[in-house]
Scaffold this active site. Structure first.
Site, mmCIF file in Angstrom:
data_model
loop_
_atom_site.group_PDB
_atom_site.id
_atom_site.type_symbol
_atom_site.label_atom_id
_atom_site.label_comp_id
_atom_site.label_asym_id
_atom_site.label_seq_id
_atom_site.Cartn_x
_atom_site.Cartn_y
_atom_site.Cartn_z
ATOM 1 N N CYS A 1 44.657 46.917 49.405
ATOM 2 C CA CYS A 1 43.339 46.657 49.409
ATOM 3 C C CYS A 1 42.512 47.490 48.404
ATOM 4 C CB CYS A 1 42.688 46.589 50.799
ATOM 5 S SG CYS A 1 43.072 45.477 51.960
ATOM 6 N N HIS B 1 36.949 46.543 50.891
ATOM 7 C CA HIS B 1 36.084 46.727 52.207
ATOM 8 C C HIS B 1 35.964 48.431 52.046
ATOM 9 C CE1 HIS B 1 39.608 48.891 53.832
ATOM 10 N NE2 HIS B 1 40.534 47.900 53.339
#
Length: 338
Positions: free
Chosen positions: A145, A132
């Site tokens: 992430c 992301h």
């Protein structure tokens, strides 16, 4: 269905300055007159290059190299984009392995980290690891992430689906243990390493390895070799002779004349927009030399929409000695050297 419609709408809707700031100040959104044949390691935090015209169709594979803090996007086995990343910091290391995209959400917010925005989220695990948009300080700083530049995350979100494969490899702490990312994908679409034998003779042809799907042919002036990829899997390789003084990347797509004849037209890559729609002259085709049996087999397999990439880069190596211009957020070009 409503969430899917909202996500689709998001692809066409730019975020406001406030939302960009809220998304951790994504470094420098960067685009490029894409000579992707370059030393990608010279990208600064927040920089990226994107050229989807290089392979218009085929399976997507994303290779996240934790050692180099880079993500490389392949379509039909050919590199179409490279971006700097920030992976998990010590104690929150990004897991390695082969993943599929489980969920997509253009406006996702974290339920774990204080409602933090995670725009263009593509989930890899159900315990919270995803690709992301996020902060890009130039070193691993996420909670696991893979952070991407905001605009690159948006573009990637637009070309992936739930069949895309994501390979995460390497060691962010020690900068070792990852396969180099080159023009051709080091992995097959299923995610395991591409075990390509050395070319012993003048050519080989194994179409049974991938019987159907879009074809991309890479012509490497550096290697003086041609590689034929179908559905991201190598089905042929042969020696060629292609000598000129042009060190740019060119992409050609096979089309059909009204009379049914074949015609190759140039794609207008960024930095080469004037080429768009131009027809490849017969004299140019005649400059390519290849073993006749190999040439005939490749030509017979090509169909409308298939593409050819002509590159000065070696096929299996991310490093070549050619300049790339990167545009930073202020629009000021700066030369990047190998």
């Amino acid at each position: 269905m409503l969430r899917l419609l909202l996500a689709t709408f998001a692809l066409a809707m730019p975020l406001s300055a406030g939302e960009i700031g809220e998304a951790f100040g994504q470094g420098r959104p960067a685009s490029s007159p894409v000579e992707l044949a370059r030393v990608a390691e010279t990208l600064s935090p927040g920089e990226w290059v994107w050229a989807p015209e290089i392979a218009p169709s085929g399976p997507i594979l994303i290779y996240v190299n934790l050692s180099d803090q880079l993500a490389t996007v392949y379509r039909n086995g050919v590199r179409i984009g490279v971006s700097t990343i920030s992976s998990g910091k010590p104690g929150h290391e990004t897991p390695t392995g082969v993943f599929s995209i489980l969920q997509k959400d253009a406006f996702h917010r974290s339920t774990k980290y204080h409602n933090a925005p995670m725009f263009y989220m593509e989930r890899l695990t159900w315990d919270g690891v995803a690709l992301h948009a996020g902060g890009l300080p130039g070193y691993p700083e996420s909670h696991g992430c893979v952070h991407l530049p905001l605009e690159f995350a948006r573009l990637l979100f637009g070309v992936t689906n739930f069949s895309a494969t994501v390979v995460v490899a390497g060691d962010a702490a020690h900068r070792v243990g990852a396969i180099s990312a080159g023009i051709a994908a080091p992995f097959v679409p299923a995610g395991y390493p591409a075990d390509v034998p050395h070319l012993e003779g003048a050519w080989r042809w194994t179409p049974e390895l991938s019987p159907d799907g879009p074809i991309t042919v890479i012509l490497s002036k550096s290697d003086q070799e041609a590689v034929v990829l179908r559905n991201g899997i190598e089905i042929g390789r042969g020696r060629i002779q292609l000598d000129d003084h042009d060190d740019a990347v060119h992409v050609l797509t096979l089309t059909q004349n009204p009379d049914g004849g074949r015609r190759w037209i140039y794609a207008g890559l960024p930095g080469h927009e004037s080429e768009k729609g131009a027809t490849l002259a017969d004299a140019e085709i005649g400059r390519l030399r290849a073993p006749r049996p190999f040439y005939d087999r490749v030509e017979a397999s090509l169909k409308r929409g298939d593409s050819v990439v002509v590159t000065p880069a070696p096929i299996g190596d991310g490093a070549v000695g050619h300049r790339l211009t990167i545009i930073d957020a202020m629009g000021e070009p700066k030369a990047s050297h190998p």
